[in-house]
Motif scaffolding. Structure first.
Motif, mmCIF file in Angstrom:
data_model
loop_
_atom_site.group_PDB
_atom_site.id
_atom_site.type_symbol
_atom_site.label_atom_id
_atom_site.label_comp_id
_atom_site.label_asym_id
_atom_site.label_seq_id
_atom_site.Cartn_x
_atom_site.Cartn_y
_atom_site.Cartn_z
ATOM 1 N N ALA A 244 0.825 -1.211 0.000
ATOM 2 C CA ALA A 244 0.000 0.000 0.000
ATOM 3 C C ALA A 244 0.857 1.257 0.000
ATOM 4 O O ALA A 244 0.543 2.237 -0.695
ATOM 5 N N ALA A 245 1.937 1.242 0.760
ATOM 6 C CA ALA A 245 2.818 2.412 0.810
ATOM 7 C C ALA A 245 3.433 2.679 -0.565
ATOM 8 O O ALA A 245 3.509 3.831 -1.020
ATOM 9 N N ALA A 246 3.862 1.602 -1.240
ATOM 10 C CA ALA A 246 4.444 1.775 -2.578
ATOM 11 C C ALA A 246 3.398 2.263 -3.576
ATOM 12 O O ALA A 246 3.663 3.164 -4.379
ATOM 13 N N TYR A 247 2.203 1.698 -3.501
ATOM 14 C CA TYR A 247 1.146 2.067 -4.450
ATOM 15 C C TYR A 247 0.713 3.521 -4.258
ATOM 16 O O TYR A 247 0.605 4.280 -5.240
ATOM 17 N N THR A 248 0.488 3.934 -3.035
ATOM 18 C CA THR A 248 -0.001 5.302 -2.798
ATOM 19 C C THR A 248 1.089 6.350 -2.998
ATOM 20 O O THR A 248 0.782 7.539 -3.097
ATOM 21 N N VAL A 264 -5.386 9.071 3.743
ATOM 22 C CA VAL A 264 -4.603 7.880 3.398
ATOM 23 C C VAL A 264 -3.441 7.716 4.383
ATOM 24 O O VAL A 264 -3.139 6.603 4.835
ATOM 25 N N GLN A 265 -2.795 8.814 4.723
ATOM 26 C CA GLN A 265 -1.698 8.760 5.683
ATOM 27 C C GLN A 265 -2.166 8.202 7.027
ATOM 28 O O GLN A 265 -1.480 7.398 7.657
ATOM 29 N N HIS A 266 -3.351 8.638 7.466
ATOM 30 C CA HIS A 266 -3.884 8.144 8.743
ATOM 31 C C HIS A 266 -4.174 6.647 8.672
ATOM 32 O O HIS A 266 -3.906 5.907 9.635
ATOM 33 N N GLN A 267 -4.722 6.200 7.540
ATOM 34 C CA GLN A 267 -5.006 4.770 7.388
ATOM 35 C C GLN A 267 -3.727 3.944 7.492
ATOM 36 O O GLN A 267 -3.669 2.922 8.181
ATOM 37 N N LEU A 268 -2.690 4.383 6.792
ATOM 38 C CA LEU A 268 -1.441 3.615 6.810
ATOM 39 C C LEU A 268 -0.705 3.751 8.135
ATOM 40 O O LEU A 268 -0.010 2.822 8.562
ATOM 41 N N ALA A 269 -0.855 4.891 8.807
ATOM 42 C CA ALA A 269 -0.272 5.027 10.149
ATOM 43 C C ALA A 269 -0.928 4.044 11.111
ATOM 44 O O ALA A 269 -0.248 3.416 11.949
ATOM 45 N N ASP A 270 -2.237 3.882 11.006
ATOM 46 C CA ASP A 270 -2.932 2.895 11.835
ATOM 47 C C ASP A 270 -2.423 1.486 11.530
ATOM 48 O O ASP A 270 -2.253 0.665 12.448
ATOM 49 N N VAL A 320 -5.772 -4.611 9.181
ATOM 50 C CA VAL A 320 -4.741 -4.098 8.268
ATOM 51 C C VAL A 320 -5.049 -4.488 6.829
ATOM 52 O O VAL A 320 -5.003 -3.644 5.924
ATOM 53 N N VAL A 321 -5.371 -5.764 6.581
ATOM 54 C CA VAL A 321 -5.602 -6.160 5.188
ATOM 55 C C VAL A 321 -6.865 -5.510 4.634
ATOM 56 O O VAL A 321 -6.955 -5.237 3.423
ATOM 57 N N HIS A 322 -7.849 -5.226 5.489
ATOM 58 C CA HIS A 322 -9.028 -4.484 5.034
ATOM 59 C C HIS A 322 -8.648 -3.057 4.645
ATOM 60 O O HIS A 322 -9.069 -2.555 3.592
ATOM 61 N N ARG A 323 -7.884 -2.380 5.505
ATOM 62 C CA ARG A 323 -7.489 -0.990 5.200
ATOM 63 C C ARG A 323 -6.654 -0.916 3.932
ATOM 64 O O ARG A 323 -6.825 -0.018 3.107
ATOM 65 N N VAL A 324 -5.738 -1.869 3.803
ATOM 66 C CA VAL A 324 -4.865 -1.866 2.635
ATOM 67 C C VAL A 324 -5.674 -2.057 1.357
ATOM 68 O O VAL A 324 -5.447 -1.364 0.348
#
Length: 374
Positions: A244-248, A264-270, A320-324
Motif C-alpha cells: 500500500a505504501a508503494a502504491y499510494t 490515506v496517511q492516517h489509514q497507513l499510520a494505523d 490491516v488487510v481491510h485498510r490496505v
C-alpha cells in the motif's frame, strides 16, 4: 523488554528473505496456484536444503536447536510473500513430536522432518463450534494402541503429508495422536487462502498416543500453533502495508500522489501501529513459551500471552488487510492483484483455531481463575 533479533536470528531472517524473494514472486505464486496441489515443491526443497525446515528441531535429529523463535522468523517472511508452502503446520507438528513423542517416534519422524523428506500436519479443528481445546473426536484404548472416531475440519495441506497429529478426548483427558496418512478418508476442502485443506473422517482409525493423554501435549501444540499463525499474520500484514505504501506513493489523484492525502496517511499510520503491536505481543509470547519449555513455572503465563498475541494478530491483522485493500481502491479487489492474496491469507488466519472472539473469551476465562497479584 528488548525484542530486537539477535545476530543469529538476523542471519536466519536474511537467508529466509533471500529465498522467498527469489522463489515467491507474484508470477511464481500465480503459477503454483494453478497446480493440482497448490504447494510450491521447489520452494519447499530450497527451504530444506538451506536447513530452514529444521531450525526449531533438536540438533541430534538434524535440526539447528533454535526453537520456535527461529521458525517464527521464517514464518514471518513466508507471510510477507504469501508463499504457498505448508510450513506452520509442519513446524508445529514436528515440535510436538520433539517435545512429547517417545524415543521411537522421534527417531522415526524428526530426521525426515528436519531435512524435508517427511512432512507432518495437524488436525486440531472440528465442526459445530467445538473448541480446539475440547475436541469431540474420541480416542479409546486398543490392544496395540488407540482407535480414533470423529471428524476433523480444515486440516492444513494434507496432500503429501506422511503423518497427521490428531487431537482427541479420552477418559483421562485430551491428547494428541499420531496417525499414518495411508488410506485415510479425506474430503478436499478449499480454504479462503486457496490452500487445499481436508476434512478427515476417522472410524476406528489406529493411532499412537503422543505422550500421555491428559498431559500437556494438546495445550502446548495449540499454544505454539497460535504463535506460528501469528508470525505468518505479522508477515502478511507487514507485506500488505508495504504494498500500500508503494502504491499510494506513485498513484496520483487530482494531480497529487494518493499518499499525500491526510486520510490515506492516517489509514497507513494505523496499519503501522497495528503491525508493530502484533509483532511486540508475538515476541512477548514467544519469550514466555520458551520459558515454559525450559521448565519454568510459567505455563499459565505462556498461555495468557499466547492468547494476547492471537487476539492482536487475528483482529489487527484483519483490520490491516481491510485498510490496505481500501486504499488501493478498485484494483484492490482484483483477484489477480498481489494485495488481494494478502487479504485472503489475513482473512483465513484470522478465523483459524477460533479467531479473535474465541481468543478473547479464552483469555477472560483464564484471567478469571488466576490469582490476582499487585
Amino acid at each position: 523488554m528488548d525484542f530486537n533479533l539477535d545476530e543469529e536470528l538476523i542471519d536466519v531472517q536474511g537467508l529466509a528473505r533471500d529465498i522467498f524473494d527469489g522463489r515467491a514472486a507474484t508470477d511464481r505464486v500465480r503459477e503454483v496456484e494453478a497446480t493440482a496441489t497448490r504447494v510450491d515443491d521447489v520452494l519447499w526443497g530450497d527451504l530444506a536444503k538451506t536447513g530452514l525446515l529444521g531450525l526449531a528441531l533438536p540438533e541430534e535429529y538434524g535440526g539447528a536447536g533454535l526453537g520456535l523463535d527461529a521458525a517464527c522468523v521464517v514464518l514471518e517472511e513466508q507471510g510477507r510473500h504469501v508463499a504457498p508452502v505448508p510450513l506452520w503446520s509442519a513446524v508445529v507438528a514436528a515440535l510436538a513430536v520433539a517435545r512429547d513423542g517417545s524415543p521411537a517416534q522421534r527417531d522415526a519422524l524428526l530426521p525426515g522432518a528436519a531435512d524435508g523428506s517427511l512432512r507432518l500436519t495437524l488436525a486440531l479443528e472440528e465442526f459445530d463450534g467445538a473448541a480446539p481445546s475440547a475436541p469431540t473426536t474420541t480416542a479409546t484404548r486398543a490392544a496395540d494402541g488407540w482407535l480414533l472416531n470423529g471428524v476433523k475440519a480444515v486440516v492444513p495441506t494434507p496432500g503429501g503429508a506422511d503423518h497427521v497429529l490428531v487431537s482427541a478426548t479420552t477418559p483421562d483427558g485430551t491428547g494428541l495422536f499420531l496417525v499414518a496418512n495411508t488410506d485415510l478418508a479425506w474430503e478436499q476442502a478449499e480454504t479462503t487462502s486457496l490452500d487445499l485443506a481436508g476434512t478427515l473422517t476417522l472410524t476406528d482409525t489406529p493411532a499412537e498416543a503422543l505422550g500421555e493423554p491428559g498431559g500437556r501435549a494438546l495445550a502446548a501444540a495449540l499454544r505454539q500453533s497460535a504463535l506460528a499463525l501469528a508470525a505468518v499474520q505479522v508477515g502478511v500484514a507487514d507485506g500488505a502495508m508495504r504494498l500500500a505504501a508503494a502504491y499510494t506513493s506513485t498513484r496520483e489523484q487530482f494531480g497529487r500522489p494518493l499518499g499525500s492525502f491526510q486520510a490515506v496517511q492516517h489509514q497507513l499510520a494505523d496499519c503501522w501501529i497495528d503491525v508493530d503491536a502484533m509483532r511486540v505481543t508475538l515476541w512477548q509470547a514467544l519469550t514466555d513459551d520458551a520459558d515454559a519449555g525450559n521448565g519454568s513455572d510459567n505455563d499459565n503465563g505462556a498461555g495468557r500471552s499466547a492468547l494476547v498475541a492471537k487476539w492482536w494478530c487475528d483482529q489487527a491483522g484483519l483490520d490491516v488487510v481491510h485498510r490496505v485493500q481500501h486504499v488501493h481502491g478498485g484494483i484492490g479487489v482484483d483477484v489477480d492483484y498481489p494485495v488481494h492474496r494478502h487479504f485472503l491469507w489475513g482473512k483465513q488466519i484470522s478465523s483459524t483455531l477460533g479467531g479473535s472472539s474465541a481468543a478473547l473469551a479464552d483469555l477472560g476465562a483464564l484471567l478469571a481463575v488466576e490469582e490476582v497479584t499487585s
